[in-house]
Design an enzyme around this catalytic site. Structure first.
Site, PDB file in Angstrom:
ATOM      1  N   HIS A 182       5.848   6.221  -2.586  1.00 40.57           N
ATOM      2  CA  HIS A 182       7.191   6.719  -2.938  1.00 40.57           C
ATOM      3  C   HIS A 182       7.106   8.188  -3.330  1.00 40.57           C
ATOM      4  O   HIS A 182       7.893   9.014  -2.879  1.00 40.57           O
ATOM      5  CB  HIS A 182       7.768   5.962  -4.147  1.00 40.57           C
ATOM      6  CG  HIS A 182       7.910   4.491  -3.951  1.00 40.57           C
ATOM      7  ND1 HIS A 182       7.825   3.605  -5.002  1.00 40.57           N
ATOM      8  CD2 HIS A 182       8.137   3.741  -2.853  1.00 40.57           C
ATOM      9  CE1 HIS A 182       8.013   2.373  -4.555  1.00 40.57           C
ATOM     10  NE2 HIS A 182       8.196   2.437  -3.245  1.00 40.57           N
ATOM     11  N   ARG A 241      11.609  -5.455   6.396  1.00 41.29           N
ATOM     12  CA  ARG A 241      12.351  -5.385   5.135  1.00 41.29           C
ATOM     13  C   ARG A 241      13.845  -5.625   5.343  1.00 41.29           C
ATOM     14  O   ARG A 241      14.612  -5.675   4.416  1.00 41.29           O
ATOM     15  CB  ARG A 241      12.103  -4.001   4.580  1.00 41.29           C
ATOM     16  CG  ARG A 241      12.565  -3.680   3.193  1.00 41.29           C
ATOM     17  CD  ARG A 241      11.909  -2.384   2.844  1.00 41.29           C
ATOM     18  NE  ARG A 241      12.353  -1.707   1.686  1.00 41.29           N
ATOM     19  CZ  ARG A 241      12.858  -0.465   1.712  1.00 41.29           C
ATOM     20  NH1 ARG A 241      13.035   0.168   2.858  1.00 41.29           N
ATOM     21  NH2 ARG A 241      13.172   0.131   0.596  1.00 41.29           N
ATOM     22  N   CYS A 246       0.830  -1.207   0.000  1.00 38.28           N
ATOM     23  CA  CYS A 246       0.000   0.000   0.000  1.00 38.28           C
ATOM     24  C   CYS A 246       0.870   1.265   0.000  1.00 38.28           C
ATOM     25  O   CYS A 246       2.082   1.202   0.185  1.00 38.28           O
ATOM     26  CB  CYS A 246      -0.901  -0.004   1.224  1.00 38.28           C
ATOM     27  SG  CYS A 246       0.004   0.162   2.772  1.00 38.28           S
TER      28      CYS A 246
HETATM   29 FE1  CFM Z   1      12.909   0.155  -5.277  1.00 40.66          FE
HETATM   30 FE2  CFM Z   1      12.354  -2.165  -5.453  1.00 40.66          FE
HETATM   31 FE3  CFM Z   1      10.894  -0.528  -3.976  1.00 40.66          FE
HETATM   32 FE4  CFM Z   1      13.389  -1.215  -3.247  1.00 40.66          FE
HETATM   33 FE5  CFM Z   1      12.412  -3.100  -1.621  1.00 40.66          FE
HETATM   34 FE6  CFM Z   1      11.357  -3.973  -3.818  1.00 40.66          FE
HETATM   35 FE7  CFM Z   1       9.933  -2.389  -2.326  1.00 40.66          FE
HETATM   36 MO1  CFM Z   1      10.446  -4.794  -1.509  1.00 40.66          MO
HETATM   37  S1  CFM Z   1      14.287  -1.519  -5.090  1.00 40.66           S
HETATM   38  S2  CFM Z   1      12.390   0.671  -3.244  1.00 40.66           S
HETATM   39  S3  CFM Z   1      14.255  -2.009  -1.416  1.00 40.66           S
HETATM   40  S4  CFM Z   1      11.057  -0.671  -6.073  1.00 40.66           S
HETATM   41  S5  CFM Z   1      12.507  -5.014  -2.418  1.00 40.66           S
HETATM   42  S6  CFM Z   1      12.072  -4.165  -5.963  1.00 40.66           S
HETATM   43  S7  CFM Z   1       9.274  -4.069  -3.294  1.00 40.66           S
HETATM   44  S8  CFM Z   1      10.687  -2.833  -0.401  1.00 40.66           S
HETATM   45  S9  CFM Z   1       9.002  -0.551  -2.843  1.00 40.66           S
END
Ligand code: CFM
Length: 550
Positions: A201, A101, A67
């Site tokens: 993000h 994580r 989410c």
């Molecule tokens: Fe970038 Fe990712 Fe993500 Fe990530 Fe992660 Fe991820 Fe994530 Mo899990 S590199 S920041 S450190 S998009 S592994 S593949 S899903 S937490 S939002």
């Protein structure tokens, strides 16, 4: 016809067959939408087929996604140790986003603040849901300041906060007036915002950019200063990257946000370069810092020994000093010497084996390099929540249709800072670096152009589709997360968690590559998965039947 062509045709038809099989189970409307999210790759001169992504998951489908709150609090801000983070919401949101994580941190001094061992939440109850939670939030902030004296506090909104209308920004302003020594800011990152954690993000980038970056002018000492954006220190990745950069004699000013602290973000605008590792989670920050402060950015990756070497060379070329270029080559040669010995040994046992990667927004792409280094091929991959540019390359950005869900996320209008905007290179220098060194400023080529014709690309994979993939392709390893792990392993296929790295890491940089090779070797060559079927499933010793009284 060569063997290579034969293989491509076989794979194309297998991919097509698998796609058809997947879609067959769906009602017509669902099948129509999924058909646009499942694409057989066909790269021709840098052009790839269009893929539908960053749209809502169809209700009823068991998605792998998270989410917006997870993307904001867990992903972008989570790895920062000294911004005190308060989850405004029910206790579960705070608890389950707390270190699952495996992001690590290392304060520079014993006295340095580190709030990561704490999960702080307002623990909303029914009373707050009915009468409002702002009072409890103010109390939580007061308590946090008196106990920890932080430099900054972030407040993270969960779903109920948006539903009942608590104004976290007003609370932040009020508390900041009362405590001007603390930088207090709120995030409207309610879980339901957007269609996945990707929205979170963007929300995180906006607030960190407007409330933190540019607050402090002091620079870290050192030459060749740059930031890494989109590296989150999972399993210690950032520690390995820091080690290498230090050996090269360059200065990593700030990582957004692995092993980071507030003051590094606040003075991040003083560097001469931003390099972007996870494009999906932080491209907004790179663009905004370029517009306001004139800092150029380009994409790099420290996942894979070759990718690490290539990225170091690009960064060194950007700064251009001959003694730096020389030192970087020396470091690469020394590090590669150790990597090569393991790589060759592991490659003998892994060559030709098949991998699948379904991880979020960048790892499904980056980790293909590590597999390729030990001779393994990726036949199917996809992101959970990435956008078309992460699949097809940034060149498609002008063609991306902005829907209502995306429009809900604020897009900041950023202009050049009248005093602090400073171009780091002339236009001519930038073009020269592009032409001579192959540095693509403001660019990301995307995953699909680097994958083979006939590979199956699937956006927002679900359990039904994963089961068909493993049944039809029988891969030697499947990479995804904890929600997928045991379903896949019960199917007799080892699963490597590429979010948390299971219990391992680092996998970035040179030493990380060695860790990865060894671990994948153990997994794909383990005999244990042969025993996944119990003896009585293969050969029943007892048979019986029911007698029914009619
Ligand atoms: Fe970038 Fe990712 Fe993500 Fe990530 Fe992660 Fe991820 Fe994530 Mo899990 S590199 S920041 S450190 S998009 S592994 S593949 S899903 S937490 S939002």
């Amino acid at each position: 016809m060569s063997d290579k062509n034969n293989t491509a045709i076989y794979e194309t038809s297998l991919a097509g067959e698998v796609k058809e099989l997947i879609l067959k189970k769906y009602p017509a409307k669902v099948a129509r939408k999924r058909a646009r999210q499942i694409v057989v790759n066909n790269p021709v001169d840098d052009q790839v087929p269009e893929i539908l992504s960053n749209t809502r998951t169809i209700p009823g489908i068991l998605t792998m996604r998270g989410c917006a709150y997870a993307g904001c609090k867990g992903v972008v801000l989570g790895p920062t140790r000294d911004i005190l983070q308060i989850t405004h919401g029910p206790i579960g949101c705070g608890f389950y986003s707390w270190l699952t994580r495996r992001n690590q941190t290392r304060p520079t001094t014993a006295a340095g603040a580190n709030f990561m061992p704490y999960a702080m939440s307002t623990d909303m109850q029914e009373e707050e849901i009915i009468f409002g939670g702002e009072k409890k939030l103010k109390k939580a902030i007061e308590e946090a300041i008196s106990l920890f004296h932080p430099k900054a506090i972030g407040i993270f909104s969960t779903c109920p906060v948006g539903l009942i209308g608590d104004d976290v920004h007003a609370v932040a302003r009020e508390m900041e007036e009362k405590h001007p020594e603390v930088n207090i800011f709120g995030f409207s990152c309610e879980g339901y915002k957007g269609v996945s954690q990707s929205a979170g993000h963007h929300i995180a980038n906006n607030k960190v950019f407007s409330k933190v970056v540019g607050q402090i002018e002091t620079q870290k000492e050192g030459e060749y200063r740059f930031n890494i954006l989109g590296e989150y220190n999972i399993g210690g990745d950032a520690f390995e990257i820091e080690r290498i950069i230090e050996r090269c004699g360059m200065t990593l000013h700030s990582t957004f946000s692995g092993n980071s602290e507030y003051e590094e973000f606040a003075s991040a605008h003083t560097v001469d370069l931003n390099v972007v590792m996870c494009h999906r989670s932080i491209n907004y920050m790179a663009e905004m810092m370029e517009k306001r402060y004139g800092i150029p950015w380009f994409k790099i990756s420290f996942i894979g020994a070759e990718a690490t070497a290539k990225s170091l060379r690009k960064i060194a070329a950007y700064f251009g000093a001959p003694e730096l270029l020389e030192r970087v080559e020396k470091v690469i040669a020394e590090e590669m010497y150790h990597v090569e010995a393991v790589r060759q040994e592991v490659k003998e046992r892994c060559e030709g084996k098949v991998a699948m990667l379904f991880v979020a927004g960048s790892r499904a792409h980056h980790y293909q390099e590590l597999f390729a280094e030990i001779g393994m091929k990726t036949v199917s991959a996809g992101y959970e929540f990435a956008h078309r540019d992460d699949y097809e390359g940034r060149k498609v950005i002008p063609d991306i249709i902005v829907d209502a869900d995306t429009r809900n996320i604020e897009e900041l209008t950023v202009e050049a800072d009248p005093i602090r905007y400073r171009p780091r290179k002339t236009e001519e220098q930038l073009r020269q670096l592009e032409n001579q060194e192959g540095i693509g400023f403001n660019d990301y080529a995307g995953m699909m152009p680097e994958m083979k014709k006939g590979d199956l690309i699937i956006d927002d994979l679900n359990h039904h589709e994963a089961e068909i993939l493993i049944e039809k392709y029988k891969p030697d390893i499947f990479c995804a997360g904890i929600k997928e792990k045991y379903v896949i392993q019960k199917g007799g296929i080892p699963l490597k968690q590429l979010h948390s790295y299971d219990y391992s890491g680092p996998y970035a940089g040179f030493r990380g590559a060695v860790n990865f090779y060894r671990e994948i070797d153990r997994m794909v060559n383990s005999k244990v998965f042969r025993f996944i079927k119990a003896p009585w499933q293969k050969k029943p010793e007892l048979t019986g039947s029911y007698a029914w009284n009619k």
